[in-house]
Design an enzyme around this catalytic site. Structure first.
Site, PDB file in Angstrom:
ATOM      1  N   LYS A 292       2.256 -33.830 -90.298  1.00 27.78           N
ATOM      2  CA  LYS A 292       3.553 -33.662 -90.975  1.00 27.78           C
ATOM      3  C   LYS A 292       3.610 -32.344 -91.739  1.00 27.78           C
ATOM      4  CE  LYS A 292       2.782 -37.582 -93.043  1.00 27.78           C
ATOM      5  NZ  LYS A 292       1.610 -38.071 -92.300  1.00 27.78           N
TER       6      LYS A 292
ATOM      7  N   GLN B 218       2.364 -40.541 -95.283  1.00 30.44           N
ATOM      8  CA  GLN B 218       1.781 -41.642 -94.498  1.00 30.44           C
ATOM      9  C   GLN B 218       2.531 -41.759 -93.163  1.00 30.44           C
ATOM     10  OE1 GLN B 218       2.618 -42.550 -98.107  1.00 30.44           O
ATOM     11  NE2 GLN B 218       0.717 -41.439 -98.371  1.00 30.44           N
TER      12      GLN B 218
ATOM     13  N   GLY C 285      -2.341 -36.200 -97.797  1.00 34.49           N
ATOM     14  CA  GLY C 285      -2.978 -34.892 -97.700  1.00 34.49           C
ATOM     15  C   GLY C 285      -2.341 -34.190 -96.520  1.00 34.49           C
ATOM     16  N   HIS C 286      -1.529 -33.194 -96.785  1.00 30.69           N
ATOM     17  CA  HIS C 286      -0.774 -32.502 -95.724  1.00 30.69           C
ATOM     18  C   HIS C 286      -1.303 -31.083 -95.587  1.00 30.69           C
ATOM     19  CE1 HIS C 286       2.850 -35.435 -96.369  1.00 30.69           C
ATOM     20  NE2 HIS C 286       1.721 -36.043 -96.067  1.00 30.69           N
TER      21      HIS C 286
ATOM     22  N   ASP D 139      -1.363 -38.769 -91.084  1.00 30.10           N
ATOM     23  CA  ASP D 139      -2.157 -37.623 -90.625  1.00 30.10           C
ATOM     24  C   ASP D 139      -1.738 -37.125 -89.242  1.00 30.10           C
ATOM     25  OD1 ASP D 139      -3.624 -37.877 -92.982  1.00 30.10           O
ATOM     26  OD2 ASP D 139      -5.015 -39.294 -92.053  1.00 30.10           O
TER      27      ASP D 139
END
Ligand code: GDP
Ligand code: IMO
Ligand code: MG
Length: 433
Positions: A16, A228, A40-41, A13
């Site tokens: 990225k 990650q 989750g990007h 988080d």
């Protein structure tokens, strides 16, 4: 430079998604490597938000090839939902998507086992705090050579055989964990759904490794998007509080099947502070009001699970470890604006453990849990101009903070992000240059 890896330098988080979106301007191919829908990007473009879980964050640049590497574990239903969401916005309508036939597949029973293990573990104070997306069980089956791959979705008979074998293995596990073995009807339904999903995805599947290798051979710009962060790496992270894949830069080579000699640059992404979701040692964690203040200011809630993220000061020993593990040559600093308005900010510059000072995290998780952060205090700064486009546009204390990180991490910044939007960025160096 034509082949660049972007990797999270902390516990995920770090931003990225935003950085990959920016770098994709210069890329021809964007490859997600490792992990699955645990990621989750978040991308914010002209105020519009998009969260990607499986599809590479280069998706907002129409015409660029978006590859899901063979090292991933893919939930076909989540992927179809995500593709539909993108297509509703006019994205991924030009055949940009390529899904590696060798990537593994997550089916409902992987998620069932993940959730049961977490519940079982929680009762004993032993939960990992996973995203419950089936990541661990899918990689376990892969390592046990019983996994199901994207290619198997396209062969219904083989798929049915593999699922039956998986459930022979997992049935007793499910019962031991207090769950109920799925009925034959339920399993038949899962197989039917998986076959239908495979049919819908078929036209997007192919040999991702050769596609990427060809692009590199043609001198095209290839961007690898890590998921990650380095401290969540299966081999080198804060085990067992890690994910089940290789999150460090080396994972890009493994996932795509290319040699390390093909990589030109590795860029790490670090927040101006630190966050972690799930369990595991986190020496600079702030509790109570202090932690809540950072969480609120940074909107630190999981992009995948919505869980409140644990928040703390920037941890240089952890960052140094990330830099070392991934061979980062430059860093992108995100969320500098979140620290604005604080009277003072802190950086953990080392740990104290048993009378010794450590410049990197100790490798044993119990030692890491006991390590005491040694802080350096910095004067705070007021609101950052969101139209800052050069470091000289930043207040002097913010510049001093950045300089100190650069010096202590031993790696220069290539970008400083001062807000979630694509535009709120200071670009210092183009990694493709
Ligand atoms: P990822 O998993 O590394 O892609 O990061 P996430 O998307 O899970 O979390 C990063 C969050 O920070 C997202 O909500 C981004 O929109 C947001 N973000 C990224 N860069 C900045 C920044 O410089 N400032 C602020 N305030 N938010 C940012
Ligand atoms: P992005 O790509 C933050 C964490 C989980 C848990 C551990 C194992 O958005 O940075 P898993 O479901 O992978 O078995 O969970 O890893 N985790 C993440 N934390 N960001 C992520 O992804 C994460 N993916 C997994 O919270 O602690
Ligand atoms: Mg995220």
């Amino acid at each position: 430079m034509s082949v660049v890896i972007v990797v999270g330098a902390q516990w995920g988080d770090e931003g990225k998604g935003k950085v990959v979106d920016l770098f994709t301007e210069r890329a021809d191919v964007v490859v997600r490597y490792g992990g699955g829908a645990n990621a989750g990007h978040t991308l914010v473009i002209d105020g519009q938000k998009l969260v990607t879980h499986l599809v590479p964050s280069g998706v907002c640049h129409p015409g660029k090839s978006c590859v899901l590497g063979d090292g991933m574990v893919i939930d076909p239903h989540t992927l179809l939902e995500e593709v539909a969401q993108c297509q509703a916005r006019g994205l991924l309508v030009r055949d940009e998507l390529l899904i590696g036939l060798g990537a593994h597949v997550i089916l409902p029973y992987h998620k069932l086992v993940d959730g049961l293990r977490e519940d079982h573990g929680a009762k004993r104070g032993k939960a990992i705090g996973t995203t419950r997306r089936g990541i661990g069980p899918a990689y376990e089956m892969k390592a046990a050579r019983r996994g199901i791959r994207v290619r198997d979705l396209l062969r219904p008979e083989r798929l049915a055989e593999l699922v039956a074998r998986n459930l022979d293995d997992l049935g007793p596990v499910i019962e031991h964990l207090g769950g109920t073995r799925p009925s034959k009807d339920e399993v038949d339904g899962w197989i039917r759904d998986a076959v239908a999903a495979g049919e819908r995805l078929r036209k997007h599947t192919g040999d991702a490794g050769r596609h990427v290798a060809r692009a590199i051979a043609e001198g095209r710009h290839v961007l690898f998007e890590g998921a990650q962060g380095c401290l969540l790496d299966l081999d080198h992270g804060t085990y067992p509080y890690v994910t089940s894949s290789s999150t460090i830069a080396a994972g890009a080579c493994q996932s795509a099947g290319i040699g390390p000699t093909q990589i030109d640059a590795v860029v790490g992404i670090t927040k101006a502070y630190a966050t972690r979701v799930g369990e595991g040692p986190f020496p600079t964690e702030l509790h109570g009001d202090e932690g809540e203040r950072l969480r609120k200011a940074g909107g630190e809630y999981g992009a995948t699970t919505g869980r409140p993220r644990r928040c703390g000061w920037l941890d240089l020993p952890a960052l140094r470890m990330g830099v070392r593990l991934s061979g980062m040559q430059s860093l992108a600093l995100t969320k500098l604006d979140v620290l604005a308005g604080m009277a003072e900010v802190y950086i953990c510059v080392a740990y104290q453990l048993d009378g010794r000072e450590l410049d990197e995290p100790p490798t044993d998780p119990d030692d890491l849990a006991r390590a005491q952060p040694v802080y350096t205090k910095f004067p705070g700064w007021g609101p950052l101009p969101s139209d800052a486009r050069d470091v000289t546009d930043l207040p002097a204390p913010a510049r001093a903070y950045i300089d100190a990180i650069e010096r202590m991490a031993g790696v220069p910044f290539c970008l400083v992000s001062v807000g979630p939007d694509r535009s709120e960025t200071i670009r210092l160096h183009d990694p493709f240059a």
